[in-house]
Design a protein around this motif. Sequence first.
Motif, PDB file in Angstrom:
ATOM      1  N   VAL A 299      -6.590  13.308 -11.688  1.00 49.80           N
ATOM      2  CA  VAL A 299      -6.332  12.962 -13.092  1.00 49.80           C
ATOM      3  C   VAL A 299      -5.855  11.514 -13.192  1.00 49.80           C
ATOM      4  CG1 VAL A 299      -4.748  13.379 -15.019  1.00 49.80           C
ATOM      5  CG2 VAL A 299      -5.854  15.292 -13.890  1.00 49.80           C
ATOM      6  N   PHE A 300      -4.955  11.141 -12.303  1.00 49.32           N
ATOM      7  CA  PHE A 300      -4.393   9.787 -12.316  1.00 49.32           C
ATOM      8  C   PHE A 300      -5.491   8.745 -12.095  1.00 49.32           C
ATOM      9  CE2 PHE A 300      -2.120   6.578  -9.467  1.00 49.32           C
ATOM     10  CZ  PHE A 300      -1.832   5.740 -10.528  1.00 49.32           C
TER      11      PHE A 300
ATOM     12  N   MET B 212     -18.542   8.322 -17.871  1.00 48.88           N
ATOM     13  CA  MET B 212     -18.097   9.590 -17.289  1.00 48.88           C
ATOM     14  C   MET B 212     -18.342   9.688 -15.778  1.00 48.88           C
ATOM     15  SD  MET B 212     -16.547  11.477 -19.362  1.00 48.88           S
ATOM     16  CE  MET B 212     -16.073  11.099 -21.030  1.00 48.88           C
TER      17      MET B 212
ATOM     18  N   LEU C 105     -11.404   5.392 -15.599  1.00 47.15           N
ATOM     19  CA  LEU C 105     -12.252   5.594 -16.788  1.00 47.15           C
ATOM     20  C   LEU C 105     -11.865   4.586 -17.861  1.00 47.15           C
ATOM     21  CD1 LEU C 105     -14.264   7.201 -18.519  1.00 47.15           C
ATOM     22  CD2 LEU C 105     -12.409   8.756 -19.098  1.00 47.15           C
ATOM     23  N   ASP C 106     -10.556   4.422 -18.030  1.00 48.67           N
ATOM     24  CA  ASP C 106     -10.082   3.463 -19.026  1.00 48.67           C
ATOM     25  C   ASP C 106     -10.509   2.037 -18.652  1.00 48.67           C
ATOM     26  OD1 ASP C 106      -8.590   2.590 -21.297  1.00 48.67           O
ATOM     27  OD2 ASP C 106      -7.054   1.872 -19.912  1.00 48.67           O
ATOM     28  N   THR C 107     -10.326   1.686 -17.382  1.00 46.22           N
ATOM     29  CA  THR C 107     -10.683   0.332 -16.935  1.00 46.22           C
ATOM     30  C   THR C 107     -12.147   0.032 -17.226  1.00 46.22           C
ATOM     31  OG1 THR C 107      -9.065   0.560 -15.172  1.00 46.22           O
ATOM     32  CG2 THR C 107     -10.623  -1.223 -14.951  1.00 46.22           C
TER      33      THR C 107
ATOM     34  N   PHE D  41      -8.472   9.034 -14.898  1.00 45.32           N
ATOM     35  CA  PHE D  41      -8.157   8.493 -16.227  1.00 45.32           C
ATOM     36  C   PHE D  41      -7.992   6.972 -16.175  1.00 45.32           C
ATOM     37  CE2 PHE D  41      -6.383  12.203 -18.994  1.00 45.32           C
ATOM     38  CZ  PHE D  41      -7.568  12.877 -18.819  1.00 45.32           C
ATOM     39  N   ALA D  42      -7.281   6.492 -15.129  1.00 47.93           N
ATOM     40  CA  ALA D  42      -7.025   5.045 -15.058  1.00 47.93           C
ATOM     41  C   ALA D  42      -8.335   4.277 -14.905  1.00 47.93           C
ATOM     42  CB  ALA D  42      -6.081   4.739 -13.895  1.00 47.93           C
TER      43      ALA D  42
ATOM     44  N   GLU E 177     -13.983   1.471 -19.422  1.00 49.92           N
ATOM     45  CA  GLU E 177     -14.246   1.523 -20.870  1.00 49.92           C
ATOM     46  C   GLU E 177     -13.893   0.205 -21.570  1.00 49.92           C
ATOM     47  OE1 GLU E 177     -15.113   3.825 -23.523  1.00 49.92           O
ATOM     48  OE2 GLU E 177     -16.284   4.729 -21.926  1.00 49.92           O
ATOM     49  N   TYR E 178     -12.783  -0.426 -21.126  1.00 50.35           N
ATOM     50  CA  TYR E 178     -12.381  -1.634 -21.859  1.00 50.35           C
ATOM     51  C   TYR E 178     -12.978  -2.912 -21.276  1.00 50.35           C
ATOM     52  CZ  TYR E 178      -8.380  -2.154 -18.532  1.00 50.35           C
ATOM     53  OH  TYR E 178      -7.591  -2.288 -17.424  1.00 50.35           O
ATOM     54  N   GLN E 179     -13.741  -2.808 -20.211  1.00 44.83           N
ATOM     55  CA  GLN E 179     -14.336  -4.026 -19.630  1.00 44.83           C
ATOM     56  C   GLN E 179     -15.125  -4.865 -20.648  1.00 44.83           C
ATOM     57  OE1 GLN E 179     -13.756  -5.438 -16.655  1.00 44.83           O
ATOM     58  NE2 GLN E 179     -12.269  -3.775 -16.408  1.00 44.83           N
TER      59      GLN E 179
ATOM     60  N   PHE F  73      -3.709  16.375  -9.533  1.00 47.03           N
ATOM     61  CA  PHE F  73      -2.942  15.320 -10.188  1.00 47.03           C
ATOM     62  C   PHE F  73      -3.432  13.936  -9.762  1.00 47.03           C
ATOM     63  CE2 PHE F  73       0.363  18.580 -11.040  1.00 47.03           C
ATOM     64  CZ  PHE F  73       0.379  18.412 -12.407  1.00 47.03           C
TER      65      PHE F  73
END
Lengths: 570, 142
Positions: free
Chosen positions: B93-94, B50, B100-102, B97-98, B104-106, B90
């Motif tokens: 958010v862009f 987060m 945060l995802d990066t 989110f992008a 998370e999947y590391q 905006f």
Amino acid sequence: MTTINTQPLDRPAIEGDNYLTHSRGFLSWILTLDHKRIGVMYLVSVLACFLLGGLFALAVRTQLLVPDGLIMDQDQYNQAFTLHGGIMVFLVIIPGIPAALGNFVLPIMLGAKDVAFPRLNLFSYWLWIVGAIFLVVSIFAGLDTGWTFYTPYSIDQNSAMGGVIPAVTGAFLLGFASIFTGMNFIVTIHRLRPDGMTWFRMPLFLWSLYATAVIQVLATPVLGITLALLAVERAFGIGIFNPALGGDPVLFQHFFWFYSHPAVYIMILPAMGVVSELIAVHSHRHIFGYHFIAWSSIAIAIFSFLVWGHHMFTSGQSPLMNVIFSFITFSVAIPSAVKVFNWLATMYKGSISWNTAMLYGMGFIFLFLIGGLTGLYLGTLATDVYLHDTYFVVAHFHYTMMGSALIGFIGGLHHWWPKITGKMFNENAGRIAFFLFLIGYNMTFFTQFMLGSHGMPRRYATYPADAGFQNYNIISTIGSYLMAISFFMMAGYFIASIFGGKRAAANPWGGRSLEWQCSSPPPHDNFSEQPAVGDCYDFSVLRWDEATQGYVWREDVEHPGHHTEEAAHA
Amino acid sequence: MSSKNHEHGAVGHIVPIKMLVGTCLALLVLTAVTVWVAKLDFVELRMHEMNILVAMGVAVIKCTIVGMIFMHLRWDRSFIGFVFVGSILFVAVFIGFALLDTSEYQPSIIPGDTPTIQQKLDALDTSMAAGAVSGDHGDAAH
């Protein structure tokens, strides 16, 4: 300011005094600042691209008639579906309604002489042309990445894939053209509304164009920078999206879909605005739930920015983001459903004229319903993992992009054709073409839901003979041929109308928005003075006039223009 | 109103010095918050990655303060402020989110260059198969 209605509803077209005949010569068209001529140039260009994209679609469908492929090898097939997708998305559906119909209608609906920035408007058109040339040129360079330019396909220097840089440059320029149009519309709607036309007295088509313009201005720059990064990476080997160079291909998908999901709404929001006009005008009934439809356009525009990750459920996106995006995706269903219910309520107890334009409006509701509801399966994580990259997805987005957005464009074209050309087309031919299209369309794409749920993947040039796919593919391909016939019929009766059609009255359908108050086709300056504004969905004040073959103001109802004229003289 | 001042040829709207100092202090405090958040391990707190979202949230607040007060948008038409803050949201958010995802999947990424990944996967399969036969979980899988 005094508002005098100088263009009575029943005013006939004045021979020699319209935007088509105002000036003559090739240069008077290509250098024009008149929004109507620019709209017509966009329209012709978009329709030419539609023909090209359609031919690629027919080639794809013909290839799949037999399991081993009928007319192309695998590389050619990849190129055919790439160019079909690229042309239809970037050159047809995105500019179709806003740039072609919107450019023509928006200023007239506002009672204005032109858009706020006419030169920017012309620049936008020529930028679009240059971008289109770049995109089409990539055909010859062998572009076959799919319209999404996904990495690593688009950055693999060792593969045979060429044409990425011209295609990306084309999309980049087209993006700028789109931004300029959006900016122009936002400023025009803010600054050029006539006296009395408050935000909530605007036609709903303008609301949808406004919401679209907001998305164009906010989202398109992200596409521009993404494609610029891609071009730099491909040309100079800088590691941004290429994992071999320390880049991240999933990041490309984030960048790409942050634009391209809102772009879905750039395509469909204007179509929804067109449908709001079609349903109300041809039902001759006040639009139901005006405020809800207007606000739902804005809500869709906002939600459109928050759901891009639902395109990436199987890309390697993290489970946390998958859940978040899946959850938010369902929120888009709410404003979409609000629109559908309000259109249906508008038709209820309306006096529906079964005009071709109205048929397309109703066709939109039917097809959008199927497209929207099948989207729920794809927004749900568990089912999307199974259905991703199958023909189910192809069917779903064609129901929304073609069955909805393109239908809206075609419906709008029929609706405003008499205004644009001053000629009426053959209604019976229009109705036949519509039903032919509707049958062909559902044959083509409904079968693809079955193909997808049975497991046929998209973007394959061949399929196993014993998989049970061939019958569906045959039906689908025959459907595409029926659609092609219907489109050629459409072209036939439109062209015939230009040369031999009946002259159109100022208001042939009974509309109340301002474009129906000027002659068909409109004069060069649209209105000599600012027209009077009333409730653009109160059709009770109009009556059919046999002599002019159009709707005129009822004699027993006072015209708002007359009222203000008297007040001015008092 | 600033627009009225412009019409009379006078200087633009003047923000009271106290407000400027207060704004500056708020920005400094928010900067400290960003630094503090960067050092927190949200994963250990079972709150996923987060840091990015919190940092982007703070950045949006800072942008809003700068735009509204330093750039005088608060005293201009409210629609302009709305557009400015909306655009910043905006962007947040862009990027939020992008990234945060990066992050998370590391952990699920198999390290190495693309051409060598298949070799690693083959090695993984071989060791798994060997482990299944011998009942021993080989280190090669890790």
